[in-house]
Design a protein around this motif. Structure first.
Motif, PDB file in Angstrom:
ATOM      1  N   PRO A   2      -0.126  12.237   1.257  1.00 36.88           N
ATOM      2  CA  PRO A   2       0.116  11.129   0.632  1.00 36.88           C
ATOM      3  C   PRO A   2      -1.042  10.956  -0.690  1.00 36.88           C
ATOM      4  CG  PRO A   2      -1.197  10.586   2.308  1.00 36.88           C
ATOM      5  CD  PRO A   2      -0.827  12.024   2.318  1.00 36.88           C
ATOM      6  N   LYS A   3      -0.510  10.359  -1.772  1.00 35.16           N
ATOM      7  CA  LYS A   3      -1.267  10.234  -3.237  1.00 35.16           C
ATOM      8  C   LYS A   3      -2.323   9.207  -2.729  1.00 35.16           C
ATOM      9  CE  LYS A   3      -0.539  11.065  -7.779  1.00 35.16           C
ATOM     10  NZ  LYS A   3      -0.340  10.473  -8.760  1.00 35.16           N
ATOM     11  N   LEU A   4      -3.383   9.448  -3.102  1.00 28.61           N
ATOM     12  CA  LEU A   4      -4.474   8.408  -2.813  1.00 28.61           C
ATOM     13  C   LEU A   4      -4.767   7.308  -4.127  1.00 28.61           C
ATOM     14  CD1 LEU A   4      -7.304  10.742  -1.329  1.00 28.61           C
ATOM     15  CD2 LEU A   4      -5.609   9.237  -0.103  1.00 28.61           C
ATOM     16  N   SER A   5      -4.619   7.949  -5.018  1.00 25.47           N
ATOM     17  CA  SER A   5      -4.633   6.792  -6.359  1.00 25.47           C
ATOM     18  C   SER A   5      -3.455   6.552  -6.705  1.00 25.47           C
ATOM     19  CB  SER A   5      -5.149   7.656  -7.616  1.00 25.47           C
ATOM     20  OG  SER A   5      -4.424   8.599  -7.834  1.00 25.47           O
ATOM     21  N   MET A   6      -3.503   5.044  -6.816  1.00 29.03           N
ATOM     22  CA  MET A   6      -2.199   4.325  -7.251  1.00 29.03           C
ATOM     23  C   MET A   6      -2.422   3.750  -8.572  1.00 29.03           C
ATOM     24  SD  MET A   6       0.147   3.947  -4.640  1.00 29.03           S
ATOM     25  CE  MET A   6       0.226   4.345  -3.243  1.00 29.03           C
ATOM     26  N   THR A   7      -1.369   3.668  -9.230  1.00 24.88           N
ATOM     27  CA  THR A   7      -1.380   2.909 -10.647  1.00 24.88           C
ATOM     28  C   THR A   7      -0.956   1.528 -10.443  1.00 24.88           C
ATOM     29  OG1 THR A   7      -1.189   5.257 -11.518  1.00 24.88           O
ATOM     30  CG2 THR A   7      -0.676   2.962 -13.160  1.00 24.88           C
ATOM     31  N   THR A   8      -1.552   0.699 -11.167  1.00 25.17           N
ATOM     32  CA  THR A   8      -1.331  -0.762 -11.356  1.00 25.17           C
ATOM     33  C   THR A   8      -0.634  -1.049 -12.374  1.00 25.17           C
ATOM     34  OG1 THR A   8      -2.999  -1.343  -9.658  1.00 25.17           O
ATOM     35  CG2 THR A   8      -2.011  -3.238 -11.035  1.00 25.17           C
ATOM     36  N   GLN A  51       2.008  -1.740  -7.630  1.00 26.01           N
ATOM     37  CA  GLN A  51       1.280  -0.607  -7.609  1.00 26.01           C
ATOM     38  C   GLN A  51       2.295   0.509  -7.093  1.00 26.01           C
ATOM     39  OE1 GLN A  51      -1.934  -1.042  -4.754  1.00 26.01           O
ATOM     40  NE2 GLN A  51      -3.063  -1.878  -6.222  1.00 26.01           N
ATOM     41  N   VAL A  52       2.250   1.633  -8.223  1.00 27.08           N
ATOM     42  CA  VAL A  52       3.073   2.588  -7.921  1.00 27.08           C
ATOM     43  C   VAL A  52       2.572   4.021  -7.775  1.00 27.08           C
ATOM     44  CG1 VAL A  52       5.210   1.456  -8.853  1.00 27.08           C
ATOM     45  CG2 VAL A  52       3.420   2.497 -10.447  1.00 27.08           C
ATOM     46  N   GLU A  53       3.131   4.832  -7.576  1.00 24.69           N
ATOM     47  CA  GLU A  53       2.284   6.139  -7.165  1.00 24.69           C
ATOM     48  C   GLU A  53       2.048   6.817  -8.858  1.00 24.69           C
ATOM     49  OE1 GLU A  53       4.618   8.502  -4.883  1.00 24.69           O
ATOM     50  OE2 GLU A  53       4.113   7.412  -2.972  1.00 24.69           O
ATOM     51  N   GLU A  54       3.128   6.627  -9.492  1.00 23.37           N
ATOM     52  CA  GLU A  54       2.763   6.995 -11.239  1.00 23.37           C
ATOM     53  C   GLU A  54       3.516   6.088 -11.966  1.00 23.37           C
ATOM     54  OE1 GLU A  54       4.298  10.902 -12.335  1.00 23.37           O
ATOM     55  OE2 GLU A  54       4.426  10.985 -10.050  1.00 23.37           O
ATOM     56  N   TYR A  55       3.257   5.728 -13.138  1.00 22.02           N
ATOM     57  CA  TYR A  55       3.895   5.066 -14.068  1.00 22.02           C
ATOM     58  C   TYR A  55       4.947   5.689 -14.675  1.00 22.02           C
ATOM     59  CZ  TYR A  55       4.783   2.058 -18.074  1.00 22.02           C
ATOM     60  OH  TYR A  55       5.506   1.375 -19.082  1.00 22.02           O
TER      61      TYR A  55
END
Lengths: 82, 229
Positions: A2-8, A51-55
């Motif tokens: 799982p991806k740890l960093s999320m993008t808001t 909050q998404v995994e990437e924009y």
């Protein structure tokens, strides 16, 4: 993994300027009663934080068009994450 | 003849519709859950009032994307009868099955009272031959109908304006337009006339004991559907 960093991603949804915002008008009235006579108008909108995994602009726009905003009454702007 | 009363979480007029249909009109009705995928065996759809999904985001926004709505859309596009009252009207607008949208009442207040309606279209399934002013209850905070001027002109040209708020004598005044709707519009039809949305509650006015039987003027359409089967 799982991806740890999320993008808001922030989406602002606002009532079209031509439409009467009766909730905003009530708030403006309350502020004027508190003595803020310089105030002419208050308009209320919504801030939606996604909050998404990437924009992905296309996907976020799709979310806005499909559910988050109603084009008959609202406009939206997407704040691109830095 | 059987009517589907769609149940969304947060609906609160589903039972009013169910009992009005069954007890006052003598028409079969059954609840259909919002997560269901079929309207098999049903001849008409009633989208009831309430606060589906807590009115979160916008009234009717989430309900209009519920699984059963794909089926309601197909049903409506086939020209079959669909009515939405109050939150049901909001759901139909959010689903794009009716034009326009509903916003917070111009006077901010939640309105729970009887209103008078002029019947503007007297030829659709839902309004055929209704030749009197109707007195029906409303109970809504967000019933101000909005459509841009071009859209209203199209509604007018196509005879899609079903009802307007008026006073007891049938006159349109600033006061009678209780929620500040564009052109005092209280209910609209789709172009085919098989889909009706309105803010007032006809299902709450089908028994004299409850104050008015004027809702029968609209609800009797279900008898028409039954006889045309």
């Amino acid at each position: 993994m799982p991806k740890l960093s999320m993008t808001t991603v922030r989406v602002y949804v606002t009532l079209k300027p031509s439409l009467l915002d009766s909730a905003g008008r009530t708030v403006a009235g309350a502020l004027q009663k508190l003595g803020y006579n310089e105030l002419h108008q208050a308009r209320i909108g919504k801030l939606i934080e996604l909050q998404v995994e990437e924009y992905d602009e296309v996907r976020i726009k799709e979310m806005c068009d499909k559910l988050l905003a109603n084009p008959v009454i609202e406009d939206y702007t997407i704040e691109v994450p830095r | 003849m059987k009517v589907a009363v769609i149940r969304f979480p947060g609906a609160n007029c589903d039972q009013d519709a169910y009992f009005s249909l069954r007890e006052d009109l003598g028409i079969q009705a059954e609840y259909v859950w919002h997560e269901d995928h079929s309207l098999e065996g049903f001849d008409a759809v009633f989208l009831p009032g309430g606060f589906s999904y807590g009115d979160y985001l916008r009234c009717g926004a989430m309900a209009s994307r519920a699984p059963i709505m794909a089926e309601v859309r197909r049903f409506a596009e086939e020209g079959r009868p669909v009515i939405g009252a109050c939150n049901g009207f909001q759901v139909l607008c959010e689903a794009g099955l009716l034009p326009g949208a509903l916003l917070l009442n111009a006077g901010q207040k939640f309105l729970c009272k009887d209103v008078y309606l002029a019947v503007e279209n007297r030829t659709s399934l839902w309004t055929r031959g209704v030749d009197k002013i109707l007195r029906l209850p409303i109970a809504h905070g967000e019933g101000r109908y909005i459509a841009d001027e071009d859209a209203v002109a199209r509604l007018e040209d196509n005879g899609q304006i079903a009802f307007r708020y008026v006073d007891a004598s049938g006159a349109r005044t600033d006061e009678s337009n209780v929620n500040g709707s564009a052109h005092a519009i209280a209910g609209v039809l789709n172009t085919k006339g098989n889909v009706l949305g309105l803010m007032p509650h006809p299902e709450r006015a089908t028994k004299a004991l409850l104050g008015s039987t004027d809702g029968l003027a609209i609800m009797n359409a279900f008898h028409l559907v039954a006889s045309n089967r």
